[in-house]
Design an enzyme around this catalytic site. Structure first.
Site, mmCIF file in Angstrom:
data_model
loop_
_atom_site.group_PDB
_atom_site.id
_atom_site.type_symbol
_atom_site.label_atom_id
_atom_site.label_comp_id
_atom_site.label_asym_id
_atom_site.label_seq_id
_atom_site.Cartn_x
_atom_site.Cartn_y
_atom_site.Cartn_z
ATOM 1 N N GLU A 165 -13.541 0.096 29.998
ATOM 2 C CA GLU A 165 -12.265 -0.633 30.123
ATOM 3 C C GLU A 165 -12.434 -1.833 31.047
ATOM 4 O O GLU A 165 -13.011 -1.746 32.117
ATOM 5 C CB GLU A 165 -11.184 0.336 30.653
ATOM 6 N N HIS A 217 18.341 25.274 33.904
ATOM 7 C CA HIS A 217 17.234 26.000 34.512
ATOM 8 C C HIS A 217 16.905 27.211 33.661
ATOM 9 O O HIS A 217 17.826 27.868 33.183
ATOM 10 C CB HIS A 217 17.635 26.447 35.922
ATOM 11 N N VAL A 268 -3.793 2.516 25.084
ATOM 12 C CA VAL A 268 -3.168 3.700 24.489
ATOM 13 C C VAL A 268 -4.066 4.346 23.424
ATOM 14 O O VAL A 268 -4.306 5.553 23.447
ATOM 15 C CB VAL A 268 -1.799 3.331 23.867
ATOM 16 N N GLU A 325 0.824 -1.217 0.000
ATOM 17 C CA GLU A 325 0.000 0.000 0.000
ATOM 18 C C GLU A 325 0.851 1.257 0.000
ATOM 19 O O GLU A 325 1.426 1.625 -0.995
ATOM 20 C CB GLU A 325 -0.943 -0.020 1.201
ATOM 21 N N VAL A 352 -16.982 -5.561 27.940
ATOM 22 C CA VAL A 352 -17.918 -5.404 26.826
ATOM 23 C C VAL A 352 -18.233 -6.779 26.249
ATOM 24 O O VAL A 352 -17.344 -7.587 26.007
ATOM 25 C CB VAL A 352 -17.321 -4.490 25.733
ATOM 26 N N GLY A 357 5.574 3.876 4.712
ATOM 27 C CA GLY A 357 5.369 4.412 6.062
ATOM 28 C C GLY A 357 4.377 3.616 6.885
ATOM 29 O O GLY A 357 4.263 3.826 8.092
ATOM 30 N N GLY A 417 -6.767 -3.447 21.200
ATOM 31 C CA GLY A 417 -5.492 -4.023 20.789
ATOM 32 C C GLY A 417 -5.407 -4.209 19.289
ATOM 33 O O GLY A 417 -6.361 -3.950 18.556
HETATM 34 P P1 NAI Z 1 -3.847 -1.765 24.270
HETATM 35 O O1 NAI Z 1 -3.387 -3.141 24.463
HETATM 36 O O2 NAI Z 1 -2.962 -0.623 24.591
HETATM 37 O O3 NAI Z 1 -5.211 -1.544 25.098
HETATM 38 C C1 NAI Z 1 -6.364 -2.334 24.932
HETATM 39 C C2 NAI Z 1 -7.255 -2.146 26.150
HETATM 40 O O4 NAI Z 1 -8.510 -2.784 25.923
HETATM 41 C C3 NAI Z 1 -6.661 -2.749 27.410
HETATM 42 O O5 NAI Z 1 -6.626 -1.762 28.400
HETATM 43 C C4 NAI Z 1 -7.631 -3.899 27.737
HETATM 44 O O6 NAI Z 1 -7.739 -4.137 29.116
HETATM 45 C C5 NAI Z 1 -8.939 -3.398 27.135
HETATM 46 N N1 NAI Z 1 -9.925 -4.464 26.819
HETATM 47 C C6 NAI Z 1 -9.699 -5.679 26.276
HETATM 48 N N2 NAI Z 1 -10.867 -6.347 26.120
HETATM 49 C C7 NAI Z 1 -11.864 -5.549 26.574
HETATM 50 C C8 NAI Z 1 -13.298 -5.675 26.685
HETATM 51 N N3 NAI Z 1 -13.963 -6.744 26.261
HETATM 52 N N4 NAI Z 1 -13.989 -4.653 27.224
HETATM 53 C C9 NAI Z 1 -13.357 -3.539 27.633
HETATM 54 N N5 NAI Z 1 -12.019 -3.366 27.546
HETATM 55 C C10 NAI Z 1 -11.267 -4.349 27.018
HETATM 56 O O7 NAI Z 1 -4.327 -1.684 22.731
HETATM 57 P P2 NAI Z 1 -4.664 -0.422 21.845
HETATM 58 O O8 NAI Z 1 -4.926 0.768 22.672
HETATM 59 O O9 NAI Z 1 -5.707 -0.864 20.893
HETATM 60 O O10 NAI Z 1 -3.301 -0.191 21.042
HETATM 61 C C11 NAI Z 1 -2.792 -1.200 20.147
HETATM 62 C C12 NAI Z 1 -1.276 -1.116 20.047
HETATM 63 O O11 NAI Z 1 -0.879 0.095 19.416
HETATM 64 C C13 NAI Z 1 -0.629 -1.158 21.421
HETATM 65 O O12 NAI Z 1 0.440 -2.072 21.387
HETATM 66 C C14 NAI Z 1 -0.118 0.251 21.619
HETATM 67 O O13 NAI Z 1 1.063 0.280 22.397
HETATM 68 C C15 NAI Z 1 0.126 0.743 20.187
HETATM 69 N N6 NAI Z 1 -0.070 2.193 20.133
HETATM 70 C C16 NAI Z 1 0.917 3.002 20.596
HETATM 71 C C17 NAI Z 1 0.752 4.364 20.631
HETATM 72 C C18 NAI Z 1 1.839 5.217 21.175
HETATM 73 O O14 NAI Z 1 2.950 4.743 21.334
HETATM 74 N N7 NAI Z 1 1.591 6.468 21.523
HETATM 75 C C19 NAI Z 1 -0.488 4.991 20.156
HETATM 76 C C20 NAI Z 1 -1.483 4.049 19.766
HETATM 77 C C21 NAI Z 1 -1.256 2.705 19.744
#
Ligand code: NAI
Length: 470
Positions: free
Chosen positions: A212, A447, A192, A46, A246, A49, A275
């Protein structure tokens, strides 16, 4: 020069290395491989990046920047600026999208130019293994001595949630392209992605609810910081249901179970953020006998798969899904192709979350450190006591340092402060050099800066007392 060689070093293949996938992991790895004298090609189906540049890190931060600027304008009177009517200031989603697309286009174009400038051959199309040394891309067949798989990840749609009726469900990809401000949104997952979007939407004026599973949002973050982040988001109007599982998304409603009771919440949109899962569609990885751990391609510490000359880096190997982890894993793979026997280390990877204040962490949380080491030293410094933070208009936030109780070895550092994501690199260097707390304290912090508070938090942990807070 790579260009002048018609074939791989062994003379058996067209390329020394073929990288599949041009996300931040793949393209940086291909550049590194070529810079180190390997004849390299990169295959991309695609956009150059990958997720990060096109529908992840970069566009999200463009949205965060606009809402931060909007908030600053709202507060301009506090800074002595007159003549701004906060009620008249609006965000145009169409213009915001245009700005975001411009930034993405520049960066994506830059990746192509970098690859060409580094003599990496770009092959457009879906790469699929014909055998362990041959990759078909359309009509072309590339042969390679070594292959590095960097095909990334896609949004995880959990099987344990059922979907009924006409759900208004979006993923982060669609959330990034909205050209209007939704009235309300339910966000499934307070990780995140969930939290960064909760921050953006709440500041755009959308009614946001985060659902959550765990008791804390951002369960991977130190508990003190996650509590402060929740407070800050609540102040911006975000509602939270934690400890809530959920089970169903039905039309506009999210149905979840909390304390044994079922609840249903309706919103204009539902964002799925529980996730991401490794992406290998069309690769024929199983066909050539690559081993998997659920959806992830299994690798060892050298980033090698079960087929010795094939490596897998980044989200596709399911380890730590961060762009900077992917490129580092790629550099390790290239070093190993060159026979240097490098092992990837995962205990010092900085992790950043973009809201305001920002969150940046490295190493263990306090709970993890106590579980592993028992006794530890912990120091905290409130950002309220940091001059530069107050000048920036930010009274909230905290820096937290966790040290080993005897020698002051750095176990974990967690920042919740303005510019935190730019400051965590100091700790990354310190930990990489195995610096002690005394060495960080002994390094002069200028500082007035927000980074002074890093030194103060280290003093709080090591001596039990910082200078500028009681
Ligand atoms: P995540 O693994 O960070 O969070 C998923 C959340 O969903 C968890 O807190 C979990 O407890 C919750 N969860 C799971 N099943 C559930 C349910 N049935 N009901 C309610 N809550 C539930 O995954 P996320 O936020 O989707 O991110 C995916 C990946 O992308 C991660 O590895 C993250 O580190 C990466 N990412 C990094 C960023 C950054 O570095 N700033 C920004 C966005 C994503």
């Amino acid at each position: 020069m790579a260009e002048e060689r018609a074939q791989s070093k062994s003379g058996l293949y067209e390329f020394d290395v073929v990288v599949i996938g041009a996300g931040p992991g793949g393209y940086e790895t291909a550049i590194k491989a070529s810079q180190r004298g390997l004849r390299t090609a990169i295959v991309e189906a695609e956009h150059m990046g990958g997720t990060c540049l096109n529908v992840g890190c970069i566009p999200t931060k463009a949205l965060v920047k606009t809402v931060n600027l909007y908030e600053d304008i709202q507060k301009s009177a506090e800074f002595g600026i007159e003549g701004v009517d906060p009620g008249a200031v609006k965000i145009s989603m169409v213009k915001l999208q245009k700005r975001k697309e411009g930034i993405v286009k520049t960066l994506v174009g830059g990746v192509g130019a970098l690859l060409k400038g580094n003599k990496v051959e770009i092959v457009k199309g879906l790469g699929s293994f014909v055998d362990a040394h041959t990759i078909a891309v359309g009509d072309r067949k590339l042969t390679a001595e070594h292959v590095i798989i960097a095909t990334g990840s896609e949004t995880f749609m959990p099987g344990f949630i059922t979907y009924e009726g006409e759900t208004k469900m979006i993923t982060s990809t669609e959330a990034l392209s909205l050209d209007y401000i939704p009235e309300s949104i339910n966000i499934i997952g307070g990780g995140v992605i969930g939290i960064e979007f909760a921050y953006v939407f709440a500041h755009l004026g959308t009614k946001v609810t985060v659902i959550e599973l765990m008791e804390h949002i951002l369960p991977m973050v130190d508990a003190d910081i996650s509590k402060l982040a929740r407070k800050s988001l609540e102040k911006a109007g975000v509602a939270f249901h934690t400890g809530a599982k959920v089970k169903t998304v039905k039309d506009k409603a999210v149905i979840f179970e909390k304390d044994g009771k079922e609840q249903s919440l309706e919103a204009e949109l539902t964002l799925m953020a529980v996730g991401r899962s490794p992406y290998t569609k069309g690769l024929n990885a199983e066909g050539i006998g690559l081993e998997f751990d659920r959806k992830a391609i299994k690798v060892d510490g050298h980033m090698r798969t079960n087929i010795e000359h094939i490596y897998a880096i980044g989200d596709v190997n399911g380890s730590v899904m961060l762009a900077h982890t992917a490129s580092h894993e790629g550099f390790v793979a290239v070093a190993n192709i060159l026979g240097e026997e490098e092992i990837m280390s995962y205990d010092r990877i900085p992790s950043c979350i973009y809201m305001e204040p920002e969150i940046a962490s490295i190493g263990l949380t306090e709970a993890q450190a106590r579980e592993k080491y028992g006794e530890v030293k912990v120091g905290k410094f409130p950002m309220m006591a940091n001059g530069k933070s107050l000048i920036e208009g930010e009274k909230s936030g905290m820096m937290k340092v966790i040290l080993d109780s005897e020698l002051g070895e750095i176990l974990g550092v967690h920042l919740f402060a303005v510019h935190a994501t730019d400051m965590i690199s100091e700790i990354s260097v310190a930990m990489n050099l195995e610096a002690t707390a005394e060495e960080v304290i002994g390094s002069i912090h200028p500082h007035p800066t927000v980074s002074e508070a890093v030194g103060e938090a280290f003093m709080a942990a090591f001596y039990g007392r910082p200078i500028n807070s009681l």
